[in-house]
Design a protein around this motif. Structure first.
Motif, short mmCIF file in Angstrom:
data_model
loop_
_atom_site.label_atom_id
_atom_site.label_comp_id
_atom_site.label_asym_id
_atom_site.label_seq_id
_atom_site.Cartn_x
_atom_site.Cartn_y
_atom_site.Cartn_z
N PRO A 8 35.24 42.65 14.21
CA PRO A 8 33.83 41.64 13.17
C PRO A 8 33.88 41.35 11.76
CG PRO A 8 33.74 44.30 13.39
CD PRO A 8 34.97 43.95 14.29
N SER A 9 32.74 40.30 11.34
CA SER A 9 33.06 39.74 9.99
C SER A 9 32.62 40.77 9.50
CB SER A 9 32.06 39.00 10.25
OG SER A 9 32.82 37.68 10.74
N PRO A 10 32.99 41.29 7.85
CA PRO A 10 32.45 41.81 7.35
C PRO A 10 31.54 41.70 7.19
CG PRO A 10 34.23 40.66 5.62
CD PRO A 10 33.90 40.03 7.09
N VAL A 11 30.35 42.29 6.19
CA VAL A 11 28.77 42.84 6.45
C VAL A 11 29.08 42.81 4.84
CG1 VAL A 11 27.00 42.98 6.75
CG2 VAL A 11 27.90 43.27 8.42
N ILE A 12 28.29 41.26 4.04
CA ILE A 12 28.56 41.98 2.09
C ILE A 12 27.11 41.06 1.90
CG2 ILE A 12 29.31 40.93 0.56
CD1 ILE A 12 32.12 40.41 1.76
N LEU A 13 26.34 42.38 1.24
CA LEU A 13 25.27 41.70 1.29
C LEU A 13 24.94 41.97 -0.22
CD1 LEU A 13 23.34 44.19 3.53
CD2 LEU A 13 23.32 41.60 4.28
N GLY A 14 24.47 40.57 -1.03
CA GLY A 14 23.20 40.58 -2.40
C GLY A 14 22.75 41.04 -2.68
N ILE A 15 22.28 41.70 -3.91
CA ILE A 15 20.41 41.69 -3.81
C ILE A 15 20.55 40.67 -5.40
CG2 ILE A 15 18.45 43.10 -4.27
CD1 ILE A 15 19.71 45.17 -1.94
N ASP A 16 20.03 39.90 -5.78
CA ASP A 16 20.40 39.32 -6.81
C ASP A 16 20.11 38.27 -7.28
OD1 ASP A 16 21.39 37.63 -8.96
OD2 ASP A 16 22.99 39.16 -9.09
N TRP A 23 30.38 34.84 -1.57
CA TRP A 23 30.96 35.47 -1.38
C TRP A 23 30.34 36.52 -0.44
CZ3 TRP A 23 31.18 35.99 -6.01
CH2 TRP A 23 30.53 37.03 -6.86
N THR A 24 28.98 36.29 -0.74
CA THR A 24 27.89 37.72 0.31
C THR A 24 28.11 36.70 1.49
OG1 THR A 24 26.59 37.12 -0.89
CG2 THR A 24 26.64 38.84 -2.01
N GLU A 40 17.18 45.88 7.89
CA GLU A 40 17.26 44.94 8.64
C GLU A 40 19.37 45.80 9.43
OE1 GLU A 40 17.49 40.95 8.13
OE2 GLU A 40 15.73 41.41 7.51
N HIS A 41 19.41 46.07 8.22
CA HIS A 41 20.96 46.82 8.62
C HIS A 41 21.25 48.10 8.57
CE1 HIS A 41 21.82 42.41 7.31
NE2 HIS A 41 22.76 42.58 8.10
N ARG A 42 19.70 49.11 8.70
CA ARG A 42 20.24 50.17 8.72
C ARG A 42 20.79 51.16 9.87
NH1 ARG A 42 20.85 54.61 6.90
NH2 ARG A 42 19.35 56.26 6.80
N ASP A 43 21.43 50.69 10.87
CA ASP A 43 22.16 51.13 11.78
C ASP A 43 23.53 50.66 11.51
OD1 ASP A 43 19.95 53.51 12.57
OD2 ASP A 43 19.21 51.64 13.75
N SER A 44 23.91 50.26 11.07
CA SER A 44 24.94 49.27 10.76
C SER A 44 25.89 49.51 10.31
CB SER A 44 25.84 47.32 11.29
OG SER A 44 24.35 47.24 9.81
N PHE A 45 27.41 49.24 9.80
CA PHE A 45 28.13 49.65 8.19
C PHE A 45 28.35 48.40 7.38
CE2 PHE A 45 31.95 49.65 6.39
CZ PHE A 45 32.11 50.82 5.66
N ILE A 46 27.73 48.52 6.55
CA ILE A 46 27.75 47.36 4.77
C ILE A 46 28.91 47.22 4.72
CG2 ILE A 46 26.91 46.70 3.09
CD1 ILE A 46 24.13 48.25 4.62
N ASP A 47 30.41 46.44 4.59
CA ASP A 47 30.89 46.51 3.94
C ASP A 47 30.86 46.80 2.53
OD1 ASP A 47 33.28 46.27 5.90
OD2 ASP A 47 31.77 45.07 6.70
#
Length: 112
Positions: A8-16, A23-24, A40-47
């Motif tokens: 799977p594609s990496p999950v990269i989240l940003g808060i700014d 890259w996010t 929204e991403h509670r039950d998934s892995f966040i890279d």
């Protein structure tokens, strides 16, 4: 025939509030948006999770930090590879690093 990638594609989240963070995979511009994004991403892995401390006006990353701390306190921390804290506010950044490290999140302070 091409084989479908099973990775799977990496999950990269940003808060700014200002930085583009190209890259996010998703970005939130306020603490409220950040809380919703994490939920929204509670039950998934966040890279990777990228956090800025000051989010414009009176807004800061602290509601997001509280969400992460409460999840860990309740025995169900968010599954995050690394939290990167980037902020022009060194005291705020250190507060975030200290708070999340206390709850065993992998945290690094970086310059963007």
């Amino acid at each position: 025939m091409k084989e479908e990638s099973l990775v799977p594609s990496p999950v990269i989240l940003g808060i700014d509030d200002l930085r583009p963070l190209p890259w996010t995979t998703r970005i939130a511009r306020s603490s409220g948006e950040g809380v919703r994004l994490l939920q929204e991403h509670r039950d998934s892995f966040i890279d990777e999770l990228w956090l800025d401390h000051d989010l414009g006006g009176d807004d800061s990353i602290l509601p997001v930090v509280t969400l992460l701390e409460e999840a860990a306190f309740n025995g169900r921390p968010f599954r995050i590879g690394t939290v990167f804290v980037h902020s022009a506010n060194p005291i705020g950044a250190e507060t975030v690093v200290r708070s999340l490290t206390r709850w065993n999140y992998q945290v690094r302070q970086v310059t963007v």
